[in-house]
Design an enzyme around this catalytic site. Structure first.
Site, mmCIF file in Angstrom:
data_model
loop_
_atom_site.group_PDB
_atom_site.id
_atom_site.type_symbol
_atom_site.label_atom_id
_atom_site.label_comp_id
_atom_site.label_asym_id
_atom_site.label_seq_id
_atom_site.Cartn_x
_atom_site.Cartn_y
_atom_site.Cartn_z
ATOM 1 C CD GLU A 153 -41.289 8.956 -26.774
ATOM 2 O OE1 GLU A 153 -40.469 8.873 -27.703
ATOM 3 O OE2 GLU A 153 -41.024 9.468 -25.668
ATOM 4 C CD GLU A 173 -40.147 15.388 -28.417
ATOM 5 O OE1 GLU A 173 -39.138 15.908 -28.939
ATOM 6 O OE2 GLU A 173 -40.226 14.172 -28.148
#
Length: 608
Positions: free
Chosen positions: A494, A489
């Site tokens: 974020e 990932e």
């Protein structure tokens, strides 16, 4: 001398004129001939390739021929006629097709599946056929009791497998056949149409599955439902319909499948199907070994109420004569207790020719220097209020918490993801939906665009507030076969609302995931008031993170040592807006809804 030449010319002139007239007549007759082509195959799931040959195809007013080893046929007829096509072979119910008036070369789109088991040749499969087979039961080829017509699957012995095939088609008649689709093959204006044996493409070639158009009901397809799930199946108007009251506890709680099919090591295959659902949900298409369940292809497909074509490719890593195609419709991400129906049609599994294989998206080896060149982008310039481009994005759907105790239900509803003034809007709404208190959207490029290495960039304006969690990130495209975090990932951006000035960039892999991911953060002003660009440069054994073109984090293979660096295969992109979860916490009284993630563009570059 001149007089003799003149006489010779005069003598040749009538001959030349006759030749011209003759050629014109031939061309006129040739122009009146058109051709019809297609494929024929037995309609049972374990039919071997050698069974495709030997079907007789007859055309009234035209030619007769027999199918080749691929089941392909081609017959000629006079343009403008309305013929009948008849397909027959000993042991099969004869199939007759009344064709429309044929004015140009045409092809029958779907393979003509033939019903096996008519041993007595009376165009009905009944007990008399089973009795005939029983009289030769257990006789091998060459023995006195051997009857070639009774050996349906051509394994050199008349046994239970032949009776099973008859039982599958029991009570079927010639009326069980449904008229196929016939497509014209356009010709260049002013030319005489010609046709030749086609090279299979993504839309042509022999379907390795039988009855993929469900023109013969549910014949050749098997169905499984386990305890805890509630469902029924039927074939309605040429579609496979799965009526579901409860999805049960597992993805495989409800599934249907066909096999065995034969796969060849190193060959690339394409699985295609049309699907829709009366509620937004996901299903899981899989190609696997029937005995070990080792998967060659497994992924998720997002369904809405609109029938959509799905196309998936994979390369067989080994020879397998016992593979099967399976569609799981149980609880993919959550248990759906709302009654709904999934409809499927036109399922095919085809071997692709070399000419139709998608080239590797990046050069090998990957260049260590060079200018970045744009290779994929979405500027979100569609009509206001429209959904995102379905050729580039698909949806994750569900409200299972997504491994983080998130509070939203992801939908494919246009109110949660839509185009507005050249932007993609992902909107989180406070509303009760399928047992959750919020709705939002999670878009992904899985199956649409995947790449290994490159510069991945998005220009965005972020939402704000306690419990708000937008992200622009990537997952390895092998997630459905290797699972997370082994697939890898890459979190490009974020943001959590309780830290209104911080942006995080992270990688997650085996033994360095969740709170142990390799991460860094940077402070950025006005994240919710202004657009900013968030990007990574991903190259062999290194990933670099940027905000507005400024480097703030680098990860290398040595950064994760002694653990495995898993960023050496294609990844797909994800855009989502989550509500709540273990990391950001839940919304509180200060959090306003709706919240929006505004995306100006997403672009991917590669070294040239």
């Amino acid at each position: 001398m001149c007089t003799r030449k003149k006489a010779t010319y005069l003598l040749c002139l009538p001959i030349a004129l006759l030749i011209v007239v003759f050629l014109n007549i031939c061309n006129a007759f040739a122009a009146d001939i058109v051709k019809i082509s297609g494929y024929v195959k037995p309609c049972f799931s374990n039919a071997s390739a050698n069974l495709n040959t030997g079907f007789r195809v007859e055309l009234t007013g035209g030619q007769s021929t027999t199918t080749n080893s691929s089941g392909y046929f081609e017959v000629s007829l006079e343009r403008g006629t309305q013929p009948q096509l008849k397909v027959c072979k000993s042991g099969y119910i004869t199939r007759s097709i009344n064709l429309p008036t044929v004015t140009q070369n045409s092809k029958i789109t779907d393979s003509l599946d033939m019903l096996a088991g008519d041993i007595n040749g009376d165009n009905i499969i009944n007990m008399s056929d089973i009795i005939t087979v029983a009289l030769s039961f257990n006789s091998a080829k060459g023995s006195p009791n051997y009857n070639e017509v009774c050996e349906i699957n051509m394994d050199n012995c008349i046994n239970m497998s032949d009776i099973v095939i008859i039982a599958m088609n029991f009570n079927k008649t010639s009326d069980s056949y449904i008229k196929p689709v016939i497509d014209a093959i356009p010709a260049t204006p002013g030319s005489t149409p010609t046709i030749s044996t086609p090279t299979p493409t993504s839309d042509s070639g022999l379907n390795l599955l039988s009855n993929g158009s469900f023109s013969l009901g549910t014949t050749s397809w098997s169905y499984w439902i386990e305890s805890g799930a509630l469902s029924t199946i039927s074939a309605i108007n040429g579609e496979y319909a799965v009526d579901i009251t409860s999805t049960g506890p597992n993805p495989h709680s409800i599934h249907f499948y066909q096999g065995p099919v034969k796969l060849t090591k190193g060959k690339t295959y394409q699985l295609s199907f049309d699907a829709r659902s009366t509620v937004d949900r996901e299903i899981r298409p899989t190609v696997e070994n029937s005995a070990t369940y080792a998967a060659y292809l497994t992924t998720t497909a997002s369904l809405t109420n609109q029938m959509t074509r799905h196309t998936l490719k994979f390369t067989a890593p080994a020879d397998d004569t016992n593979a099967r195609v399976l569609f799981s419709m149980g609880s993919i991400f959550e248990n759906i207790n709302q009654r709904h129906t999934v409809y499927m049609d036109n399922i095919s599994l085809k071997e692709l020719s070399d000419a139709n294989l998608t080239p590797t998206p990046l050069p090998t080896p990957y260049p260590s220097s060079g200018q970045w060149k744009l290779v994929w982008n979405d500027e979100f310039d569609g009509a206001n209020g429209s959904k995102p481009d379905s050729s580039k994005w698909t949806y994750d759907i569900g409200g299972s918490g997504w491994g983080n105790n998130e509070l939203q239900y992801y939908t494919s509803n246009v109110k949660n993801a839509y185009i507005d003034s050249g932007n993609l809007i992902i909107k989180a709404i406070a509303e009760s939906y399928n047992g959750m208190n919020y709705t939002s959207a999670r878009l992904k490029t899985l199956g649409k665009f995947e790449a290994q290495y490159g510069k991945f960039e998005a220009k965005m304006k972020l939402p704000f507030g306690q419990g708000i969690w937008p992200a622009f990130w990537m997952l390895g495209n092998d997630i459905n076969s290797t699972s997370w975090p082994a697939c890898g990932e890459i979190d490009i951006m974020e943001f959590i609302g309780k830290e209104p000035a911080n942006i995080y960039g992270t990688i997650h892999g085996p033994d360095y995931c969740g709170g142990e991911g390799k991460s860094a953060k940077t402070t950025v002003a006005s994240l919710s008031q202004e657009y900013h660009t968030f990007s990574i440069e991903w190259e062999p054994e290194v990933i670099r993170w940027y905000v507005d073109g400024k480097l703030y984090h680098t990860a290398t293979a040595s950064s994760v040592s002694p653990n495995k660096w898993v960023y050496d295969h294609p990844f797909f992109m994800i855009l989502n807006l989550a509500v709540g979860g273990n990391w950001p916490g839940s919304p509180d009284s200060t959090t306003n809804f709706p919240q929006t993630l505004t995306v100006d563009y997403v672009r991917v570059y590669q070294r040239q």
